[in-house]
Design an enzyme around this catalytic site. Structure first.
Site, PDB file in Angstrom:
ATOM      1  N   ASP A  56      -9.778  21.787  15.985  1.00  0.00           N
ATOM      2  CA  ASP A  56      -9.575  21.028  14.749  1.00  0.00           C
ATOM      3  C   ASP A  56      -9.055  19.658  15.169  1.00  0.00           C
ATOM      4  O   ASP A  56      -7.899  19.543  15.593  1.00  0.00           O
ATOM      5  CB  ASP A  56      -8.563  21.771  13.866  1.00  0.00           C
ATOM      6  CG  ASP A  56      -8.148  20.946  12.656  1.00  0.00           C
ATOM      7  OD1 ASP A  56      -8.593  19.789  12.519  1.00  0.00           O
ATOM      8  OD2 ASP A  56      -7.352  21.468  11.844  1.00  0.00           O
ATOM      9  N   LEU A  73     -17.623  11.839  13.582  1.00  0.00           N
ATOM     10  CA  LEU A  73     -18.363  12.371  12.430  1.00  0.00           C
ATOM     11  C   LEU A  73     -17.659  13.551  11.775  1.00  0.00           C
ATOM     12  O   LEU A  73     -18.131  14.048  10.743  1.00  0.00           O
ATOM     13  CB  LEU A  73     -19.778  12.818  12.860  1.00  0.00           C
ATOM     14  CG  LEU A  73     -20.857  11.737  12.979  1.00  0.00           C
ATOM     15  CD1 LEU A  73     -20.629  10.852  14.200  1.00  0.00           C
ATOM     16  CD2 LEU A  73     -22.242  12.356  13.061  1.00  0.00           C
ATOM     17  N   ARG A 106      -7.287   4.960  24.411  1.00  0.00           N
ATOM     18  CA  ARG A 106      -6.906   5.396  25.774  1.00  0.00           C
ATOM     19  C   ARG A 106      -8.027   5.120  26.780  1.00  0.00           C
ATOM     20  O   ARG A 106      -7.772   4.720  27.912  1.00  0.00           O
ATOM     21  CB  ARG A 106      -6.557   6.896  25.767  1.00  0.00           C
ATOM     22  CG  ARG A 106      -6.436   7.482  27.183  1.00  0.00           C
ATOM     23  CD  ARG A 106      -5.919   8.903  27.221  1.00  0.00           C
ATOM     24  NE  ARG A 106      -6.850   9.947  26.863  1.00  0.00           N
ATOM     25  CZ  ARG A 106      -7.843  10.392  27.629  1.00  0.00           C
ATOM     26  NH1 ARG A 106      -8.083   9.842  28.812  1.00  0.00           N
ATOM     27  NH2 ARG A 106      -8.617  11.380  27.221  1.00  0.00           N
ATOM     28  N   TYR A 145     -12.244  13.174  -0.605  1.00  0.00           N
ATOM     29  CA  TYR A 145     -13.251  12.691   0.350  1.00  0.00           C
ATOM     30  C   TYR A 145     -13.300  11.163   0.350  1.00  0.00           C
ATOM     31  O   TYR A 145     -13.176  10.522   1.386  1.00  0.00           O
ATOM     32  CB  TYR A 145     -14.607  13.279  -0.031  1.00  0.00           C
ATOM     33  CG  TYR A 145     -15.754  12.921   0.888  1.00  0.00           C
ATOM     34  CD1 TYR A 145     -15.807  13.418   2.184  1.00  0.00           C
ATOM     35  CD2 TYR A 145     -16.795  12.107   0.450  1.00  0.00           C
ATOM     36  CE1 TYR A 145     -16.879  13.105   3.028  1.00  0.00           C
ATOM     37  CE2 TYR A 145     -17.866  11.795   1.285  1.00  0.00           C
ATOM     38  CZ  TYR A 145     -17.901  12.295   2.572  1.00  0.00           C
ATOM     39  OH  TYR A 145     -18.960  11.986   3.390  1.00  0.00           O
TER      40      TYR A 145
HETATM   41  P1  NAD Z   1     -21.557  18.563   8.256  1.00  0.00           P
HETATM   42  O1  NAD Z   1     -20.578  19.272   7.387  1.00  0.00           O
HETATM   43  O2  NAD Z   1     -22.838  19.244   8.594  1.00  0.00           O
HETATM   44  O3  NAD Z   1     -20.894  18.134   9.627  1.00  0.00           O
HETATM   45  C1  NAD Z   1     -19.521  17.868   9.782  1.00  0.00           C
HETATM   46  C2  NAD Z   1     -19.054  18.576  11.029  1.00  0.00           C
HETATM   47  O4  NAD Z   1     -17.666  18.278  11.235  1.00  0.00           O
HETATM   48  C3  NAD Z   1     -19.157  20.099  10.933  1.00  0.00           C
HETATM   49  O5  NAD Z   1     -19.761  20.635  12.084  1.00  0.00           O
HETATM   50  C4  NAD Z   1     -17.707  20.565  10.807  1.00  0.00           C
HETATM   51  O6  NAD Z   1     -17.489  21.851  11.337  1.00  0.00           O
HETATM   52  C5  NAD Z   1     -16.989  19.471  11.572  1.00  0.00           C
HETATM   53  N1  NAD Z   1     -15.596  19.319  11.169  1.00  0.00           N
HETATM   54  C6  NAD Z   1     -15.111  19.130   9.915  1.00  0.00           C
HETATM   55  N2  NAD Z   1     -13.765  19.010   9.957  1.00  0.00           N
HETATM   56  C7  NAD Z   1     -13.416  19.126  11.264  1.00  0.00           C
HETATM   57  C8  NAD Z   1     -12.176  19.077  11.955  1.00  0.00           C
HETATM   58  N3  NAD Z   1     -11.022  18.905  11.316  1.00  0.00           N
HETATM   59  N4  NAD Z   1     -12.175  19.252  13.299  1.00  0.00           N
HETATM   60  C9  NAD Z   1     -13.338  19.436  13.975  1.00  0.00           C
HETATM   61  N5  NAD Z   1     -14.542  19.470  13.372  1.00  0.00           N
HETATM   62  C10 NAD Z   1     -14.576  19.315  12.035  1.00  0.00           C
HETATM   63  O7  NAD Z   1     -21.833  17.155   7.560  1.00  0.00           O
HETATM   64  P2  NAD Z   1     -22.868  16.004   7.919  1.00  0.00           P
HETATM   65  O8  NAD Z   1     -23.730  15.805   6.761  1.00  0.00           O
HETATM   66  O9  NAD Z   1     -23.454  16.234   9.248  1.00  0.00           O
HETATM   67  O10 NAD Z   1     -21.891  14.741   7.989  1.00  0.00           O
HETATM   68  C11 NAD Z   1     -21.434  14.213   9.211  1.00  0.00           C
HETATM   69  C12 NAD Z   1     -20.587  12.977   8.934  1.00  0.00           C
HETATM   70  O11 NAD Z   1     -21.378  11.990   8.285  1.00  0.00           O
HETATM   71  C13 NAD Z   1     -19.391  13.240   8.033  1.00  0.00           C
HETATM   72  O12 NAD Z   1     -18.299  12.456   8.478  1.00  0.00           O
HETATM   73  C14 NAD Z   1     -19.852  12.748   6.686  1.00  0.00           C
HETATM   74  O13 NAD Z   1     -18.772  12.321   5.887  1.00  0.00           O
HETATM   75  C15 NAD Z   1     -20.757  11.601   7.078  1.00  0.00           C
HETATM   76  N6  NAD Z   1     -21.753  11.337   6.037  1.00  0.00           N
HETATM   77  C16 NAD Z   1     -22.807  12.195   5.852  1.00  0.00           C
HETATM   78  C17 NAD Z   1     -23.705  11.940   4.834  1.00  0.00           C
HETATM   79  C18 NAD Z   1     -24.896  12.834   4.574  1.00  0.00           C
HETATM   80  O14 NAD Z   1     -25.599  12.625   3.585  1.00  0.00           O
HETATM   81  N7  NAD Z   1     -25.184  13.809   5.406  1.00  0.00           N
HETATM   82  C19 NAD Z   1     -23.533  10.844   3.978  1.00  0.00           C
HETATM   83  C20 NAD Z   1     -22.423  10.026   4.196  1.00  0.00           C
HETATM   84  C21 NAD Z   1     -21.552  10.268   5.226  1.00  0.00           C
END
Ligand code: NAD
Ligand code: UDP
Length: 346
Positions: A56, A73, A106, A145
């Site tokens: 995490d 991400l 770092r 969010y």
């Molecule tokens: P997703 O939920 O598939 O991927 C997010 C990943 O982060 C997951 O694998 C989850 O397990 C991991 N994660 C979450 N909290 C965590 C933590 N505290 N420690 C470690 N891992 C953690 O979502 P996604 O669609 O792949 O989005 C990826 C990024 O892109 C996110 O930051 C999201 O806000 C951003 N984003 C995505 C979209 C979209 O349409 N897909 C749009 C805008 C922004």
């Protein structure tokens, strides 16, 4: 280059890990799999250039050795995911982002932040360019969010200004494609699951609200371009072709060949009415434009979903549950104390 990808086990993160490995980078993927799926990165585990650290990142982010880039991400991204995990979402955007920035500081590494079009909230300006400050309800349900990402942008900018970290902020608009979790509750995955099952497509509100949908491969190309540049951003990344939710339903029906009806449900609170990126900055500064149109992108996505009938069938039940209760319960969060990253740190 050695690249740390937080959230590398998720939808976009796993595509990014693959793209980086393909061009010869080595990748350290950090993920707690709270909203990801280990199957996304399972094929990469045998690659000597790929390392997985299950953690995490809001609680602890340790990477042995040094890295050249941190791509941050990690965060729940689908509305049902973040509404179910309000504290974790705030922690990922705040403490998680600071931990990722500390790693970049770092290592004297490039840092790129996956921010979002949600920083514009329910926009009063249309289409949205990067100079718009947004219209966000700071205490509404989506604020966990939206405000986490706004804080993430602020702390990223502060690390740049006060510590000289080479940062870049990406404002990502709705993106879809293979490896979206079929039960994640987002509109594209839900419509595809429903269409493949011959069930009604659940349209929230009157379906006249708009989004602009970008295909995953295009978006990942943009993230790689951002990694390779020194662009500070913010830069909008998305496909500016805008569709109403009803139009999307029709496109999904065409892509699946389904004859499902449309069923109307109440519009969730603070659901943005319109969203379309101005992408001039990305075009001029990154030399990037999306290439995959929505018909082709949906065709590829439907093909991926159709090859996973068990996941699609399971997802249908989860999506139905979500519509009845607002937000489905998550067994992982049965013990709220254990689920809170804040309590773990106190
Ligand atoms: P997703 O939920 O598939 O991927 C997010 C990943 O982060 C997951 O694998 C989850 O397990 C991991 N994660 C979450 N909290 C965590 C933590 N505290 N420690 C470690 N891992 C953690 O979502 P996604 O669609 O792949 O989005 C990826 C990024 O892109 C996110 O930051 C999201 O806000 C951003 N984003 C995505 C979209 C979209 O349409 N897909 C749009 C805008 C922004
Ligand atoms: N939406 C819908 N039916 C669904 C899921 C979502 O009509 O089954 C709508 C939702 O209300 C929003 C749009 O589709 O207006 C996009 O929703 P999504 O959750 O994919 O992304 P976001 O709201 O974060 O843009």
């Amino acid at each position: 280059m050695r690249v740390a990808v937080t959230g590398g086990g998720g939808f976009l993160g796993s595509h990014l890990c693959e793209a980086l490995l393909r061009r010869g980078d080595s990748v350290v993927c950090l993920d707690d799999f709270s909203t990801g799926d280990p199957r996304n990165i399972a094929p990469l585990l045998g690659d000597p250039s790929f390392t997985l650290i299950q953690t995490d990142i809001a609680a602890e982010l340790r990477v042995p050795g040094t890295v050249d880039v941190v791509a941050h991400l990690a965060s729940p991204a689908s509305p049902p995911d973040y509404l179910r995990r309000p504290l974790q979402t705030l922690a990922a955007g705040s403490r998680g982002t600071e931990n990722a920035l500390r790693l970049a500081h770092r290592c004297d590494a490039r840092f790129v932040l996956a921010s979002t079009s949600e920083v514009y909230g329910d926009p009063l300006v249309h289409p949205q360019d990067e100079t718009y400050w947004g219209h966000v309800n700071p205490i509404g349900p989506r604020s966990v969010y939206d405000e986490a990402k706004r804080f993430a942008e602020a702390i990223t900018q502060a690390y740049r200004g006060s510590l000289g970290v080479n940062t870049g902020i990406m404002r990502i608009f709705n993106t879809y494609g293979p490896r979206m979790r079929p039960h994640d509750g987002r509109v594209v995955s839900s419509f595809i699951v429903q269409a493949l099952a011959g069930e009604p497509l659940t349209v929230y509100g009157d379906g006249k609200q708009t989004r602009s949908f970008c295909y995953a491969d295009d978006l990942v190309r943009a993230i790689v371009a951002m990694i390779d540049s020194d662009e500070p951003g913010p830069v909008n990344l998305g496909n500016p072709v805008e569709k109403t939710v009803i139009e999307l339903a029709e496109l999904v029906l065409a892509a699946t060949g389904a004859r499902s009806d449309v069923q109307y449900h109440p519009l969730p609170a603070d659901d943005p009415a319109r969203r379309r990126p101005v992408i001039t900055r990305a075009q001029e500064r990154l030399g990037w434009s999306p290439e995959v149109d929505i018909e082709e992108g949906l065709r590829r996505t439907v093909e991926w979903f159709a090859a996973r009938p068990a996941d699609v069938a399971g997802a249908l039940t989860a999506i139905r549950g979500g519509q009845q209760d607002g937000v489905p319960p998550d067994p992982v969060l049965a013990d709220p104390a254990a689920a809170s990253p804040w309590s773990a740190l106190s």
